[in-house]
Scaffold this active site. Structure first.
Site, PDB file in Angstrom:
ATOM      1  CB  CYS A 103      -0.855  -0.085   1.321  1.00  0.00           C
ATOM      2  SG  CYS A 103      -2.310   1.069   1.122  1.00  0.00           S
ATOM      3  CB  THR A 104       0.397   4.547   1.385  1.00  0.00           C
ATOM      4  OG1 THR A 104       0.090   4.199   2.692  1.00  0.00           O
ATOM      5  CG2 THR A 104      -0.538   4.886   0.576  1.00  0.00           C
TER       6      THR A 104
END
Length: 231
Positions: A103-104
């Site tokens: 993800c981030t």
């Protein structure tokens, strides 16, 4: 595959626990792997849910990792400008076999200068920030570019984990872990991507995360810091 294989998953306040616990479940079933949950100190770390996570080792005591993995979450907005976190990542990445994220978390790798010239994935809402760190955005579930392996948003962490297990061991090992956790996704709706979600659903989610998007101005500051340091 060396034994033990040291795999370190980074903790930080307000991480998205599924970014972490998805691959954690996969890696914990890999024969010969020793999995560490790593943070600055040995103290409970709050996630972005009611779940609190306990580190198993501190930055200072962490051995050289074969695999280092950074999850995502709203806490990334702070981590991209956290000098202690970034220094730890740079130090570990120099000796790691694989530098990875879910993800981030890829934005934190980017802020540490570890994705310049590499293709990388992240959550769909953050994809435009990768290029500021010199990365090449990849809108894929899992992105493999040499020894940089990055997963897309949240649930892609399981796909990422299985992909890395195949690389570290072999496909039968990865498939056995997949079967063991009965990872056989059949989502009830086709709304898991901005490309397939109904327009009104996408609009509602974008409205809901508008505040978080505003906080991501920290990415611009982090990118500027990196560019200045590399100048």
């Amino acid at each position: 595959m060396p034994t033990p294989l040291h795999i370190g998953l980074l903790l930080f306040p307000n991480l998205t626990q599924l970014d972490l616990t998805g691959p954690l479940q996969v890696f914990s079933a890999l024969p010969g792997a020793k999995v560490h949950l790593v943070w600055k100190r040995i103290e409970p770390v709050p996630s972005d849910t009611v779940l609190t996570l306990q580190p198993t080792i501190s930055f200072e005591d962490c051995p050289q990792l074969d695999v280092i993995c950074v999850p995502g979450g709203s806490g990334v907005n702070d981590m991209v400008n956290d000098d202690v976190m970034l220094a730890f990542l740079r130090r570990q990445a120099a000796g790691a076999r694989y530098v990875t994220s879910v993800c981030t978390g890829s934005l934190v790798l980017g802020a540490a200068g570890l994705l310049r010239g590499y293709r990388a994935a992240t959550h769909w809402s953050a994809i435009d920030y990768l290029s500021g760190f010199g990365a090449i955005p990849s809108r894929t579930r899992v992105c493999v570019d040499r020894n940089r392996i990055t997963g897309g948003g949240v649930t892609a962490g399981i796909d990422f984990g299985l992909t890395l297990v195949e690389i570290l061991a072999d496909r039968p090992t990865a498939e056995a872990i997949q079967l063991g956790i009965e990872y056989n996704p059949a989502p009830p709706f086709n709304a898991g991507s901005p490309d397939t979600a109904p327009a009104e659903v996408l609009a509602a989610v974008n409205k809901r995360i508008a505040g978080q998007t505003a906080r991501r101005e920290s990415m611009i500051r982090a990118a500027a810091r990196l560019q200045s340091a590399e100048a």
